[in-house]
Design a protein around this motif. Structure first.
Motif, mmCIF file in Angstrom:
data_model
loop_
_atom_site.group_PDB
_atom_site.id
_atom_site.type_symbol
_atom_site.label_atom_id
_atom_site.label_comp_id
_atom_site.label_asym_id
_atom_site.label_seq_id
_atom_site.Cartn_x
_atom_site.Cartn_y
_atom_site.Cartn_z
ATOM 1 N N LEU A 18 0.809 -1.214 0.000
ATOM 2 C CA LEU A 18 0.000 0.000 0.000
ATOM 3 C C LEU A 18 0.847 1.270 0.000
ATOM 4 N N ALA A 19 2.133 1.133 0.248
ATOM 5 C CA ALA A 19 3.020 2.296 0.286
ATOM 6 C C ALA A 19 3.189 2.860 -1.130
ATOM 7 N N PRO A 24 3.898 1.017 -8.256
ATOM 8 C CA PRO A 24 4.153 0.488 -9.605
ATOM 9 C C PRO A 24 4.218 -1.046 -9.634
ATOM 10 N N GLN A 25 4.878 -1.644 -8.650
ATOM 11 C CA GLN A 25 4.972 -3.096 -8.597
ATOM 12 C C GLN A 25 3.619 -3.714 -8.251
ATOM 13 N N LYS A 29 0.583 -6.571 -10.594
ATOM 14 C CA LYS A 29 0.112 -7.887 -10.163
ATOM 15 C C LYS A 29 -1.293 -8.165 -10.703
ATOM 16 N N GLN A 30 -1.512 -9.387 -11.127
ATOM 17 C CA GLN A 30 -2.810 -9.807 -11.665
ATOM 18 C C GLN A 30 -3.917 -9.632 -10.637
ATOM 19 N N GLU A 31 -3.630 -9.981 -9.384
ATOM 20 C CA GLU A 31 -4.634 -9.849 -8.322
ATOM 21 C C GLU A 31 -5.077 -8.393 -8.177
ATOM 22 N N THR A 32 -4.134 -7.477 -8.245
ATOM 23 C CA THR A 32 -4.456 -6.054 -8.135
ATOM 24 C C THR A 32 -5.332 -5.611 -9.296
ATOM 25 N N GLN A 33 -5.000 -6.035 -10.505
ATOM 26 C CA GLN A 33 -5.782 -5.665 -11.679
ATOM 27 C C GLN A 33 -7.209 -6.201 -11.578
ATOM 28 N N GLN A 34 -7.373 -7.413 -11.057
ATOM 29 C CA GLN A 34 -8.699 -7.993 -10.885
ATOM 30 C C GLN A 34 -9.511 -7.217 -9.854
ATOM 31 N N ARG A 35 -8.856 -6.835 -8.764
ATOM 32 C CA ARG A 35 -9.566 -6.067 -7.731
ATOM 33 C C ARG A 35 -9.986 -4.692 -8.251
ATOM 34 N N LEU A 36 -9.106 -4.043 -8.996
ATOM 35 C CA LEU A 36 -9.437 -2.734 -9.553
ATOM 36 C C LEU A 36 -10.567 -2.844 -10.571
ATOM 37 N N ALA A 37 -10.529 -3.869 -11.405
ATOM 38 C CA ALA A 37 -11.567 -4.072 -12.416
ATOM 39 C C ALA A 37 -12.916 -4.379 -11.779
ATOM 40 N N GLY A 38 -12.900 -4.989 -10.611
ATOM 41 C CA GLY A 38 -14.133 -5.337 -9.926
ATOM 42 C C GLY A 38 -14.717 -4.221 -9.078
#
Length: 53
Positions: A18-19, A24-25, A29-38
């Motif tokens: 969260l920092a 950028p890193q 991540k795929q998990e981050t992209q999925q959470r943002l898309a949802g």
């Protein structure tokens, strides 16, 4: 207990994701992209939600 431990459930080692320096890193991540898309509110804010009048 620190305030960062209260802001989000999950393992403490993931708090560093969260920092701002780690964003950028984290965004790669795929998990981050999925959470943002949802996230409906994010999609609406970005104008990506279909059916917005």
């Amino acid at each position: 207990m620190t305030s960062s431990a209260c802001c989000r459930p999950g393992p403490r080692h993931r708090v560093l994701e969260l920092a701002p320096a780690c964003w950028p890193q984290t965004l790669q991540k795929q998990e981050t992209q999925q959470r943002l898309a949802g996230n409906v509110f994010r999609r609406i804010a970005l104008g990506e939600q279909a059916g917005i009048v």
